[in-house]
Scaffold this active site. Structure first.
Site, PDB file in Angstrom:
ATOM      1  N   ASN A 193       0.808  -1.226   0.000  1.00  0.00           N
ATOM      2  CA  ASN A 193       0.000   0.000   0.000  1.00  0.00           C
ATOM      3  C   ASN A 193       0.839   1.273   0.000  1.00  0.00           C
ATOM      4  OD1 ASN A 193      -2.437  -1.581   0.219  1.00  0.00           O
ATOM      5  ND2 ASN A 193      -1.958  -1.836   2.399  1.00  0.00           N
ATOM      6  N   ARG A 194       2.076   1.161  -0.483  1.00  0.00           N
ATOM      7  CA  ARG A 194       3.000   2.308  -0.542  1.00  0.00           C
ATOM      8  C   ARG A 194       3.334   2.855   0.850  1.00  0.00           C
ATOM      9  NH1 ARG A 194       3.198   0.061  -4.768  1.00  0.00           N
ATOM     10  NH2 ARG A 194       3.226   1.026  -6.832  1.00  0.00           N
ATOM     11  N   MET A 195       3.128   2.044   1.893  1.00  0.00           N
ATOM     12  CA  MET A 195       3.479   2.433   3.259  1.00  0.00           C
ATOM     13  C   MET A 195       4.901   1.946   3.553  1.00  0.00           C
ATOM     14  SD  MET A 195       0.887   4.043   4.762  1.00  0.00           S
ATOM     15  CE  MET A 195       0.924   3.675   6.516  1.00  0.00           C
TER      16      MET A 195
END
Length: 216
Positions: A193-195
């Protein structure tokens, strides 16, 4: 003609970077990550993008091969008369980037460039394959204009006659090693999640390191 890549996505889910389990020095973690990349058979894991900027303010980036991790930074070898060598003379600040796609990791190292000792350069030069030693002599100056491939091949053939296999090839005076002494090192681990995990080490005045987590 244009090409739209906005629908191309990959979820990064191969690892984590725990800020509670970090070594005190960033180059120790670089060695760990590099050893893991070698163990996973990542192609040329010591290849890195080297960014420089000379007096003209125009950035330049190219791939070079790291050849050593030292106590203070990393070492690589190149032509002193190359574009990057000229940049170092005008502006000794540089940055390198390692990217290991298979592990969804990258490392950025910022620091200052200095030449290594001539004895170190000589030792490495004579560890290189014989033909690679000859090729260093062909690139004088590196990135200089040459009229054809045939001119390069002819010069290489001349050198093979002058220095046959097994003979001593002198180290070119225009070729040698540089050390990038690190003052900031950022480790990036891709996450879902691009975290992403981002931890940056910053060198303190006394020589120690402080770490901070950055927003992705």
């Amino acid at each position: 003609m244009s090409k739209d890549f906005t629908d191309q996505r990959l979820s990064y889910e191969k690892g984590t970077l725990d800020s509670q389990q970090l070594p005190s020095a960033p180059l120790d973690l670089l060695q760990v990550w590099l050893d893991e990349a070698i163990a996973q058979a990542v192609p040329e894991p010591y290849a890195m993008s080297l960014a420089t900027c000379g007096a003209d303010g125009q950035p330049g980036v190219r791939i070079v091969l790291m050849r050593e991790i030292t106590e203070s930074g990393i070492v690589f070898y190149t032509n002193y008369e190359s574009a990057k060598g000229q940049d170092f003379t005008e502006n000794p600040n540089a940055e390198v980037l390692f990217f290991w796609h298979e592990m969804q990791r990258q490392v950025r190292i910022r620091g200052r460039i200095t030449k290594v000792a001539q004895t170190k350069t000589d030792a490495y030069f004579h560890k290189r394959p014989h033909d690679s030693q000859l090729a260093a002599w062909v690139s004088e100056p590196q990135s200089g204009v040459v009229s054809s491939r045939e001119v390069m091949e002819a010069r290489f053939a001349e050198l093979k006659q002058q220095y046959p296999e097994g003979s001593h090839v002198p180290t070119p005076e225009f070729w040698g090693g540089y050390e990038l002494s690190a003052h900031e090192v950022e480790f990036w681990q891709g996450r879902a999640n691009r975290m992403h995990d981002r931890i940056v080490y910053s060198q303190q005045q006394g020589g120690g390191w402080m770490t901070k987590r950055l927003l992705p």
